[in-house]
Design an enzyme around this catalytic site. Structure first.
Site, short mmCIF file in Angstrom:
data_model
loop_
_atom_site.label_atom_id
_atom_site.label_comp_id
_atom_site.label_asym_id
_atom_site.label_seq_id
_atom_site.Cartn_x
_atom_site.Cartn_y
_atom_site.Cartn_z
CB VAL A 86 7.26 8.00 -6.77
CG1 VAL A 86 6.51 9.27 -5.43
CG2 VAL A 86 7.62 6.91 -6.33
CB SER A 164 20.94 4.63 0.93
OG SER A 164 21.72 2.68 2.09
CE1 TYR A 177 16.93 1.42 -0.76
CE2 TYR A 177 18.95 1.40 -0.27
CZ TYR A 177 18.01 1.43 0.40
OH TYR A 177 17.68 2.36 1.70
CE LYS A 181 17.04 4.82 -1.69
NZ LYS A 181 16.83 6.31 -1.47
P1 NAI Z 1 9.58 2.32 4.65
O1 NAI Z 1 9.09 1.54 4.08
O2 NAI Z 1 9.07 2.60 6.07
O3 NAI Z 1 8.79 4.21 3.76
C1 NAI Z 1 9.16 4.30 2.45
C2 NAI Z 1 7.45 4.76 2.08
O4 NAI Z 1 7.90 4.88 1.51
C3 NAI Z 1 6.31 4.50 2.36
O5 NAI Z 1 5.63 4.91 2.90
C4 NAI Z 1 5.90 3.68 1.52
O6 NAI Z 1 4.61 3.32 1.59
C5 NAI Z 1 6.32 4.76 0.39
N1 NAI Z 1 6.25 4.17 -0.98
C6 NAI Z 1 6.85 3.29 -1.36
N2 NAI Z 1 6.97 3.31 -2.49
C7 NAI Z 1 6.33 4.18 -3.06
C8 NAI Z 1 5.12 4.98 -4.41
N3 NAI Z 1 6.18 3.73 -5.85
N4 NAI Z 1 5.08 5.56 -4.22
C9 NAI Z 1 4.75 6.19 -3.46
N5 NAI Z 1 5.30 5.91 -2.15
C10 NAI Z 1 5.81 5.11 -1.84
O7 NAI Z 1 10.83 2.65 4.50
P2 NAI Z 1 11.98 3.74 5.36
O8 NAI Z 1 12.55 3.47 5.95
O9 NAI Z 1 10.64 5.00 5.81
O10 NAI Z 1 12.47 5.29 3.53
C11 NAI Z 1 12.44 5.94 3.53
C12 NAI Z 1 13.67 6.58 2.45
O11 NAI Z 1 14.55 6.68 3.33
C13 NAI Z 1 13.74 5.66 1.25
O12 NAI Z 1 13.93 5.81 0.55
C14 NAI Z 1 14.55 4.09 1.92
O13 NAI Z 1 15.53 3.86 0.66
C15 NAI Z 1 15.95 5.37 3.22
N6 NAI Z 1 16.33 4.92 3.97
C16 NAI Z 1 16.30 4.09 5.03
C17 NAI Z 1 17.35 3.35 5.44
C18 NAI Z 1 16.44 2.90 6.52
O14 NAI Z 1 17.71 2.22 7.81
N7 NAI Z 1 15.47 2.98 7.04
C19 NAI Z 1 18.25 3.74 5.82
C20 NAI Z 1 18.51 4.22 4.08
C21 NAI Z 1 17.63 5.16 3.30
#
Ligand code: NAI
Length: 274
Positions: A86, A164, A177, A181
């Protein structure tokens, strides 16, 4: 049909019976096409899984092909992938065009891909800060613009951002971060006010602490941080990725047809906990 207002009395007329969508259909995403960034793992994967179960065709994106291939195999025949980073913003228009040529109009965009970094603010370099904001905010705007221009032409669409708790209150050591957000939260309000009158709803989901690789890294080896997070979470536990998945199905569905510009906490009460 839109409810009519009687201009002499200012009263809104009763909705026509035909406005009512039956329970069987109202949460269904059958026939819809959803683009979910970062859908190969974590929350994005479960958003894809819930949307497939709700009847949608999903296209997940990510930087590495193997995890995407594995994810699509698990998700079944209505799931597809595109390898895409992205942060390569100049290529996002081409991504949207390719998906629409292959799978049809994108009805739902979920801006899920995101990265985090835990460092005291005084140690965050300009490069660190730019990298986080570039992924979590700048790229979200570029992809949203590419999808929204087509959605607006068609007069329908649903855009969902993943925000978030870091945009709601001050969590230490995540300055970049939190800035990214908070920017997303502001963008939701502006885009919702620009697009909603043209059939495109824009909303955010603000997850609390959800069990994924990201939260494991943020909490790992930091029992004090974990305890603080749980102390202010009335439900006293982490959420599961599909808690976010079902919320995304709701926001994408007709059940949320009058919901726009909202940020929905899915957080076990974390945002209101004392
Ligand atoms: P994760 O690290 O498990 O997954 C993130 C995903 O985004 C991965 O599949 C990764 O490959 C992909 N990604 C990262 N950079 C990328 C790029 N440049 N191009 C394409 N794909 C890319 O993290 P999670 O926890 O699943 O996070 C998903 C969303 O939820 C994020 O936006 C995170 O900020 C948000 N979030 C997560 C929380 C949590 O407690 N896990 C809490 C609040 C928000």
């Amino acid at each position: 049909m839109e409810p009519q207002t009687d201009t002499s009395t200012g009263q809104v007329a009763e909705p026509a019976l035909s406005d009512h969508i039956a329970f069987d259909h109202v949460f269904s995403l059958a026939g819809k096409v959803a683009l979910i960034t970062g859908g190969g793992s974590g929350i994005g994967f479960d958003i894809a899984r819930c949307m497939v179960e709700a009847g949608a065709t999903v296209i997940i994106t990510g930087r590495r092909e193997q995890p995407l291939q594995d994810a699509v195999e698990t998700l079944g025949e209505r799931a597809h992938y595109e390898v895409n980073d992205v942060t390569e913003r100049a290529r996002l228009g081409e991504l949207v065009a390719t998906i629409e040529q292959t799978h049809g109009p994108i009805d739902i965009l979920v801006n899920n891909a995101g990265i985090n970094m835990k460092k005291p603010a005084l140690e965050v370099t300009d490069e660190d800060f730019d990298r986080i904001v570039h992924t979590n905010l700048n790229s979200v705007f570029s992809l949203t613009r590419a999808c929204a221009s087509r959605m607006i032409e068609r007069g329908s669409g649903s855009i969902i951002m993943i925000s978030s708790m870091a945009a709601y209150y001050g969590i230490d050591r995540v300055a970049a971060y939190a800035a990214s957000k908070s920017g997303v939260e502001g963008m939701v309000k502006v885009l919702a006010s620009e697009f909603s009158g043209r059939g495109v709803r824009v909303n955010a989901i603000a997850p609390g602490f959800i069990e994924t690789a990201m939260s494991k890294t943020a909490m790992g080896g930091d029992p004090d941080r974990f305890a603080r997070a749980m102390r202010r979470t009335p439900m006293g536990k982490f959420g599961k990725p599909d808690d976010i998945g079902w919320a995304a199905v709701f926001l994408a569905s007709d059940a949320a047809r009058y919901v726009t510009g909202a940020s929905l906490p899915v957080d076990g009460g974390n945002s209101i906990g004392f």
